[in-house]
Design an enzyme around this catalytic site. Structure first.
Site, short mmCIF file in Angstrom:
data_model
loop_
_atom_site.label_atom_id
_atom_site.label_comp_id
_atom_site.label_asym_id
_atom_site.label_seq_id
_atom_site.Cartn_x
_atom_site.Cartn_y
_atom_site.Cartn_z
N SER A 1 -67.52 39.60 20.60
CA SER A 1 -66.41 40.27 19.95
C SER A 1 -66.70 40.78 18.55
CB SER A 1 -65.19 39.34 19.89
OG SER A 1 -65.49 38.17 19.14
N LYS B 1 -55.55 42.10 25.39
CA LYS B 1 -56.57 43.11 25.11
C LYS B 1 -56.39 44.35 25.99
CE LYS B 1 -59.63 39.82 22.92
NZ LYS B 1 -58.75 38.65 22.98
N HIS C 1 -63.45 40.57 26.28
CA HIS C 1 -63.62 41.95 25.80
C HIS C 1 -64.37 42.84 26.80
CE1 HIS C 1 -62.08 41.61 21.66
NE2 HIS C 1 -62.47 40.36 21.74
#
Length: 395
Positions: A182, A242, A210
């Site tokens: 990240s 996300k 992610h």
């Protein structure tokens, strides 16, 4: 005489102030989109994890509203007592099909998913080997287990093999890695990690917070990107925030994984089930990304453009491979000042310094999304050029 609560709180806060680490979160005054509003100012938002622009998407909001009307505001109980609704089961089946796995289970966040899955799968006598840059939720999840814990150097296959060779066990061996890291935006070399793990009889565990919604066909994630999505010796976990724009976590993999987690994962056992509106929104997000490939195309077109232009300006982005694009300023003071100067120019991008990142690699972390326009990116790049030159980072 023991310390008072007031003294403890004030002492800790003063320590944070003295070290420059006291956090004051920015408050959004509008939905989290490519264009947001902060302190009365309209800004281009480069700080959000809203990769696909789903957090305020009308189709997703409509499905959430429909589930709210039809199923109520809350689930009313933990999943194992009276909180499992048909919509929960349906979504988990949908997610397993999307991920090409034998099963899937939804938990409340990516953070608690790591606690629940690692705490369930690992036992005393097991060995777990974790990448040194893995997310805090992995670190905390491993602290809750009685397994022997070892660290390998970031993405270093020689060091991973050394750790596996030197730490044999009659129990389970687990190699743990983020799918996408990240802070730097690099992709774990999962093809090599799985190969090394298999040579020593180890299972591979991938936190794809992610990578899910970003890599792989239709955003199926890092595991799919490398072709391991149907393998029983690979566990994938991640977040449903996300890229998916809502909230929650998931675990997907072996057909038996779900049933064991239902019976043993403490965050699942002792937390009220997700509200119907959340389930509806997530179901819509998985449908939408498969129905409309333009989300993924825009995400990657924007990512490639921004990275190329940042590099052309003379900034270092650490060779990031994903929409996470760090821009290095060196000292933390410079990164924080750059963030302030960018905000003055209508660009919201957050500075990060030690201990979040190494002392000499303080940065602004930009996340490019499918919702940004080329004009947005050009405006941000122009601001970066001005700020970088004023601070002497680029010429």
């Amino acid at each position: 005489m023991s310390i008072s609560l007031t003294d403890r709180l004030q002492s800790e806060l003063q320590g944070l102030r003295d070290s420059g680490l006291l956090i004051h979160p920015r408050v959004l005054e509008s939905p989290n989109r490519a264009h947001s509003r902060i302190a009365g100012q309209d800004v281009i938002n480069l700080a959000s994890n809203n990769y696909l622009g789903f957090a305020d998407h009308p189709v997703i909001k409509e499905r959430a509203a429909a589930y709210l009307r039809d199923w109520g505001a809350g689930a009313g109980a933990v999943r194992t007592i009276a909180g499992t609704m048909q919509i929960h089961e349906d979504f988990e089946e949908q997610l397993a099909r999307f991920k090409h796995t034998g099963s899937a289970l939804v938990l409340h966040s990516g953070f608690t998913t790591n606690q629940g899955v690692l705490g369930t799968v690992l036992k005393e006598g097991d060995v777990v080997i974790s990448d040194e840059l893995n997310h805090a939720s992995i670190i905390d999840g491993l602290r809750l287990t009685k397994a022997t814990k070892k660290i390998y150097k970031h993405a270093d296959m020689d060091d991973l093999e050394r750790a596996l060779r030197e730490n044999d066990t009659d129990g389970l061996k687990l190699v743990v890695t983020d799918g996408v890291f990240s802070m730097d935006g690099d992709i774990a070399p999962l093809d090599r990690i799985v190969a090394v793990a298999r040579r020593y009889g180890a299972v591979t565990y991938v936190d794809d917070a992610h990578g899910s919604g970003v890599l792989g066909e239709a955003g199926r994630g890092t595991v799919h990107h490398f072709g391991f999505d149907q393998e029983d010796d690979v566990i994938q976990v991640g977040t449903l925030s996300k890229a998916w724009g809502v909230v929650g976590g998931y675990a997907a993999g072996h057909a038996d994984l779900r049933e064991l987690l239902i019976n043993r994962a403490r965050p699942y056992l002792f937390s009220t089930a997700q509200p119907p509106a959340v389930v509806g929104a997530l179901s819509a997000a998985i449908d939408l990304v498969q129905e409309d490939p333009s989300f993924m195309k825009r995400l990657w077109d924007n990512t490639h453009y921004f990275k190329a232009e940042i590099e052309r300006l003379g900034f270092d982005h650490l060779g990031s491979e994903t929409p996470i694009t760090p821009v290095i300023f060196g000292e933390a003071s410079a990164a924080f000042e750059a963030s302030r100067m960018l905000l003055d120019r209508g660009i919201f991008a957050v500075g990060l310094g030690f201990p979040t990142v190494p002392k000499d690699l303080a940065r602004i972390r930009n996340i490019i999304t499918a919702e940004h326009t080329r004009e947005d990116l050009d405006q941000a790049l122009a601001a970066y050029a001005e700020v970088g030159r004023e601070l002497g980072v680029i010429r």
